[in-house]
Each structure stands twice: as C-alpha cells, then as structure tokens.
Motif scaffolding. Structure first.
Motif, PDB file in Angstrom:
ATOM      1  N   PRO A  83       0.805  -1.215   0.000  1.00  0.00           N
ATOM      2  CA  PRO A  83       0.000   0.000   0.000  1.00  0.00           C
ATOM      3  C   PRO A  83       0.842   1.271   0.000  1.00  0.00           C
ATOM      4  O   PRO A  83       0.316   2.369  -0.001  1.00  0.00           O
ATOM      5  N   GLN A  84       2.173   1.117  -0.027  1.00  0.00           N
ATOM      6  CA  GLN A  84       3.057   2.284   0.083  1.00  0.00           C
ATOM      7  C   GLN A  84       2.841   3.301  -1.018  1.00  0.00           C
ATOM      8  O   GLN A  84       3.046   4.496  -0.812  1.00  0.00           O
ATOM      9  N   ALA A 111       0.860   8.214   2.566  1.00  0.00           N
ATOM     10  CA  ALA A 111       1.558   9.494   2.731  1.00  0.00           C
ATOM     11  C   ALA A 111       2.847   9.269   3.507  1.00  0.00           C
ATOM     12  O   ALA A 111       2.844   8.620   4.549  1.00  0.00           O
ATOM     13  N   ALA A 112       3.937   9.817   2.995  1.00  0.00           N
ATOM     14  CA  ALA A 112       5.221   9.704   3.664  1.00  0.00           C
ATOM     15  C   ALA A 112       5.666  11.040   4.258  1.00  0.00           C
ATOM     16  O   ALA A 112       6.721  11.130   4.853  1.00  0.00           O
ATOM     17  N   LEU A 114       9.636  10.383  -2.645  1.00  0.00           N
ATOM     18  CA  LEU A 114       8.678   9.411  -2.121  1.00  0.00           C
ATOM     19  C   LEU A 114       9.037   7.988  -2.524  1.00  0.00           C
ATOM     20  O   LEU A 114       8.959   7.059  -1.709  1.00  0.00           O
ATOM     21  N   ARG A 115       9.440   7.789  -3.770  1.00  0.00           N
ATOM     22  CA  ARG A 115       9.787   6.433  -4.223  1.00  0.00           C
ATOM     23  C   ARG A 115      11.035   5.933  -3.505  1.00  0.00           C
ATOM     24  O   ARG A 115      11.117   4.765  -3.115  1.00  0.00           O
ATOM     25  N   GLU A 116      12.000   6.802  -3.275  1.00  0.00           N
ATOM     26  CA  GLU A 116      13.194   6.373  -2.541  1.00  0.00           C
ATOM     27  C   GLU A 116      12.829   5.965  -1.118  1.00  0.00           C
ATOM     28  O   GLU A 116      13.357   4.989  -0.578  1.00  0.00           O
ATOM     29  N   LEU A 117      11.906   6.687  -0.486  1.00  0.00           N
ATOM     30  CA  LEU A 117      11.469   6.340   0.858  1.00  0.00           C
ATOM     31  C   LEU A 117      10.743   4.999   0.885  1.00  0.00           C
ATOM     32  O   LEU A 117      10.797   4.258   1.877  1.00  0.00           O
ATOM     33  N   ILE A 118      10.064   4.667  -0.206  1.00  0.00           N
ATOM     34  CA  ILE A 118       9.299   3.409  -0.268  1.00  0.00           C
ATOM     35  C   ILE A 118      10.211   2.205  -0.426  1.00  0.00           C
ATOM     36  O   ILE A 118      10.117   1.238   0.321  1.00  0.00           O
TER      37      ILE A 118
END
Length: 162
Positions: A43-44, A48-49, A152-156
């Motif tokens: 669900p990432q 929201a990050a 955001l993608r790097e955090l995921i």
C-alpha cells in the motif's frame, strides 16, 4: 545506510526548434514520473510519507487532471481532491489513465503549429493560454511533482533515478 537502485537517464537532446525542445522536455518528465509510480508496491504507493499527505498515486492522479485541464479542456472544480486516487484504483490503473491523458494531449499538440496560438480547447469560461505558456507550465508542474515522486519512491523502496 541502505543501498539504492539508480536508473538515471539524461535530459533529452531533441529538436532544433523551440517546439521540439519544449515537447521533448515535457515528454521526458512525463515518462520519468510515470516510471516512479509504475511498479511501486501497495500500500506504500498510496501511503503518505510526509505530513502534507502527498503520496505517489496522488501525484500522478493530479498530473492526469492537469493534462486533461490544460490540453483537453476538462473543467476541474476541486484541485485539492485530484491529489488522491480512489481506493479502488491500482497503481497500474492510475499509470494507464495518466498515459492515456498524455497520449490525448499529444494528439492535440500535434495539430498545433504556432506556439503563440491559444491552446485549442472548448472552455468558454476563460481564455486559453498560448501553447508556449501551456508547455512551459506543464514542464514546471510535471518537473516539480517528479521531484516529489523521486523522494517518495526512494522512501518506499530505495529506488532512485529517472
């Protein structure tokens, strides 16, 4: 420190005229942001990050509405709502809708030969901007949100690059 996957593509070296350069950069950014969402895990992809609530699916959903509004004449009454994809939408659904909006916008742009002419769209409620302004605005808007998507993608899942 986490290892990251880096897939980077340099900016395009397309075109010898202003139209080809603007469209080349816009298409480069469009491809970049769609790639950030494509294949992101659930669900990432919708989580929201950051405190603002920004998420990958929402960014691409928003840009779909921007493309439709600018080049296809679709009226958007609640821009804030465009930053959230429907719960039933998968990442693949949102990416497909974005790519369809881009294809349809490019069909309109393919008919435009004068950058100073207004964008051809059926919106009598306000004058259409010039094609030059619309392309420049979409480059700015897509680039800005592509930068958000990078983070955001790097955090995921540690994926970086374009």
């Amino acid at each position: 420190m986490r290892s990251t996957t880096r897939r980077d593509t340099p900016p395009p070296r397309t075109g010898s005229n202003e139209t080809e350069v603007l469209r080349g950069f816009l298409d480069y950014l469009r491809t970049s942001i769609a790639a950030k969402v494509d294949g992101a895990p659930e669900p990432q992809v919708r989580t929201a990050a950051v405190p603002s609530g920004t998420n990958l699916l929402g960014l691409l959903n928003h840009l779909t509405f921007v493309e439709r509004s600018m080049f296809l004449g679709v009226d958007v009454t609640d821009w804030q709502a465009t930053f959230q994809a429907a719960q039933a939408d998968s990442a693949a659904d949102v990416v497909a809708r974005y790519r369809d909006a881009v294809r349809r916008a490019n069909d309109v742009l393919d008919t435009c030969t004068d950058l100073g002419a207004p964008v051809p769209r059926p919106r009598p409620d306000r004058p259409a901007p010039s094609i030059r302004w619309a392309l420049t605005h979409l480059i700015e808007e897509t680039g800005r949100h592509a930068g958000h998507a990078d983070i955001l993608r790097e955090l995921i899942d540690d994926t970086t690059g374009r």
